[in-house]
Design a protein around this motif. Sequence first.
Motif, PDB file in Angstrom:
ATOM      1  N   UNK A   1       0.903  -1.313   0.066  1.00 26.17           N
ATOM      2  CA  UNK A   1      -0.089  -0.091   0.076  1.00 26.17           C
ATOM      3  C   UNK A   1       0.889   1.263  -0.078  1.00 26.17           C
ATOM      4  N   UNK A   2       1.921   1.309   0.762  1.00 24.67           N
ATOM      5  CA  UNK A   2       2.830   2.497   1.005  1.00 24.67           C
ATOM      6  C   UNK A   2       3.295   2.535  -0.434  1.00 24.67           C
ATOM      7  N   UNK A   3       3.870   1.696  -1.054  1.00 22.54           N
ATOM      8  CA  UNK A   3       4.488   1.652  -2.640  1.00 22.54           C
ATOM      9  C   UNK A   3       3.700   2.480  -3.473  1.00 22.54           C
ATOM     10  N   UNK A   4       2.299   1.741  -3.557  1.00 22.58           N
ATOM     11  CA  UNK A   4       1.283   2.257  -4.420  1.00 22.58           C
ATOM     12  C   UNK A   4       0.930   3.594  -4.261  1.00 22.58           C
ATOM     13  N   UNK A   5       0.682   4.136  -2.957  1.00 25.62           N
ATOM     14  CA  UNK A   5       0.536   5.610  -2.435  1.00 25.62           C
ATOM     15  C   UNK A   5       1.562   6.610  -2.892  1.00 25.62           C
ATOM     16  N   UNK A   6       3.002   6.109  -2.843  1.00 30.26           N
ATOM     17  CA  UNK A   6       4.100   6.942  -3.255  1.00 30.26           C
ATOM     18  C   UNK A   6       4.017   6.982  -4.868  1.00 30.26           C
ATOM     19  N   UNK A   7       4.030   5.902  -5.310  1.00 29.95           N
ATOM     20  CA  UNK A   7       3.988   5.971  -7.002  1.00 29.95           C
ATOM     21  C   UNK A   7       3.005   6.691  -7.446  1.00 29.95           C
ATOM     22  N   UNK A   8       1.693   6.632  -6.929  1.00 25.45           N
ATOM     23  CA  UNK A   8       0.377   7.482  -7.416  1.00 25.45           C
ATOM     24  C   UNK A   8       0.731   8.897  -7.269  1.00 25.45           C
ATOM     25  N   UNK A   9       1.163   9.285  -5.955  1.00 26.35           N
ATOM     26  CA  UNK A   9       1.257  10.886  -5.544  1.00 26.35           C
ATOM     27  C   UNK A   9       2.410  11.466  -6.147  1.00 26.35           C
ATOM     28  N   UNK A  10       3.696  10.698  -6.200  1.00 31.00           N
ATOM     29  CA  UNK A  10       4.679  11.201  -6.997  1.00 31.00           C
ATOM     30  C   UNK A  10       4.384  11.575  -8.307  1.00 31.00           C
ATOM     31  N   UNK A  11       3.725  10.789  -9.128  1.00 31.36           N
ATOM     32  CA  UNK A  11       3.536  10.940 -10.515  1.00 31.36           C
ATOM     33  C   UNK A  11       2.495  12.358 -10.597  1.00 31.36           C
ATOM     34  N   UNK A  12       1.687  12.118  -9.808  1.00 34.26           N
ATOM     35  CA  UNK A  12       0.334  13.179  -9.720  1.00 34.26           C
ATOM     36  C   UNK A  12       0.959  14.548  -9.253  1.00 34.26           C
ATOM     37  N   UNK A  13       1.508  14.625  -8.149  1.00 37.65           N
ATOM     38  CA  UNK A  13       1.684  16.009  -7.604  1.00 37.65           C
ATOM     39  C   UNK A  13       3.487  16.504  -7.954  1.00 37.65           C
ATOM     40  N   UNK A  14       4.110  15.771  -7.907  1.00 39.42           N
ATOM     41  CA  UNK A  14       5.703  15.796  -7.939  1.00 39.42           C
ATOM     42  C   UNK A  14       6.445  15.576  -9.252  1.00 39.42           C
ATOM     43  N   UNK A  15       5.823  15.002 -10.251  1.00 38.56           N
ATOM     44  CA  UNK A  15       6.650  14.642 -11.543  1.00 38.56           C
ATOM     45  C   UNK A  15       7.599  13.684 -11.302  1.00 38.56           C
ATOM     46  N   UNK A  16       7.554  12.876 -10.497  1.00 33.38           N
ATOM     47  CA  UNK A  16       8.307  11.796 -10.080  1.00 33.38           C
ATOM     48  C   UNK A  16       7.794  10.370 -10.199  1.00 33.38           C
TER      49      UNK A  16
END
Length: 520
Positions: free
Chosen positions: A328-343
């Motif tokens: 879950x932690x991995x999925x949240x990071x991947x989603x929010x990195x792409x959406x909010x941080x361009x990472x």
Amino acid sequence: MNFLNSFIKYFLEKLPEVNTALLQHIEITGLAVSIAILIGVPIGIFIIRSERLSKIVLTIAGIFQTIPSLALFGLIIPIMGIGLKPAVFVLFLYSLLPIITNTYIGIKGVDQSTIGAAVGMGMTNFQVLTKVKLPIAVAVIMGGIRISTVATIGTATIAALIGAGGLGELIFRGISTSNNNLVLTGAIPTAILAFVANYFLGVLEKVLTPSGMLTNRMEKKRSIKILKVIVSLLVLFIGFRVYENSKEKGIPTIIVGHKNYNEQRILGVMMSQVIEAHTSYRVKTVELGTGTVIFEAIKNGDIDVYPEYTGVAYAAYLGKKDKADATTVFDIIKEEYIRYHNLDIREPMGFENTYAFAMKPEVAQKYGIKTITDLKRYAGNMVLSGPHEFMEREDGLIGIQKAYNIKFNGILSMDQGLVINSLVSDKIEVALVYSTDGLIAKHNLFLLEDDLKFFPPYEVVVTMKKGFENMKPDVVDSLDSLVGMLNEDEMQRLNLLAIEGKEPIENIIRKFLIEKGIIN
């Protein structure tokens, strides 16, 4: 005597690395002080016209001196990024005050009757300044420049934390690996450089001072000869640096970043060697400070890739507080990195390096402490130490004090490389450590169970810009060879080998990757 012989042997082995770091250090401090002189001396001359203006300017310059250097480096990263430019800018600000102050005091201290005599002889204001005021004030002005230069050489060691290189990189690596030889390898050249720079400026001061103001006029002739030699060496140095920089331009380069402690250096070197083995890119490895320094660097595009821990990204960068499993932690990071941080992040490397409370086994056994909850009963009489970044994070000290309602008698924040040494030498009772630290096994330390499962998962993932796999698919493919490749025991073994320092990290990692069949 044995220590001296051991250090000399170690220093000679590190000489190529020292040479590179020394040249970087000279470049950083030379640029910073030169710009400060070009700007500070004219300002010091100009503010003589107004008492009010001089107070305002000196106060502003003084404010920069009061800001901790590391804090100023951190504040400048979102604006100027990492590397040479922000390092020179910050050190320039620190260099200004002594130069402006001494220029102001030196020229203001010129006797008014001397100035009057010069004016009476028909000199213009500019002639009075260049032929009377500046020659008389040169000793005071040079005093400010010398103070500024020596102080800047020392402060420039911190520039290593923002990827500018220099001798500070050797010092920080030595501290984090408890390698006194490496600390001295960086510290001694820094001290020698400060001494040489001070001597050079003393020679320059004698050359600029009018002969009539010197007690020994032959001294000026000797100083001119010495200055010619020094200037020739500086010209050669500048030419060499320009040539080296010109060679690097146009070469396709991947910049791998990592934080400034042992495990991160290992991971950074590992990523670099894999990229070099499987692609045609030249790889540059950059060491940066912990916390948001490296996060800002990847967002700004100052580095291309770096290893990060999912728990750090989840709690520190995204501000998440809810407990969740590793997936879950991995999925949240991947989603929010792409959406909010361009990472973006890749799949985990296979091991987890979580935080853990460590104690000497005999102390834990004495009090019957096995879990953090057990520790709570005795914490009021104990001192805890941990790395700096742990102290200010929700997934660190702040959060764990709330979760366990635990209070210690004292809390010491220090470099991670010193924490376990403090525990082993009985300076503290409890240490906050990384679970894959090689010193845990070496000193047979006891790790307390996180019985409330406070710490989030800390899997290691490669972080990069969004879309990087489309721009550099061969680089990403090479890094994906590290997915699932390491376990905790292997990481702990690599950490211990690096800490013991019997061979360079590069050799240790190369052997490991060959054993794994990842590189030839």
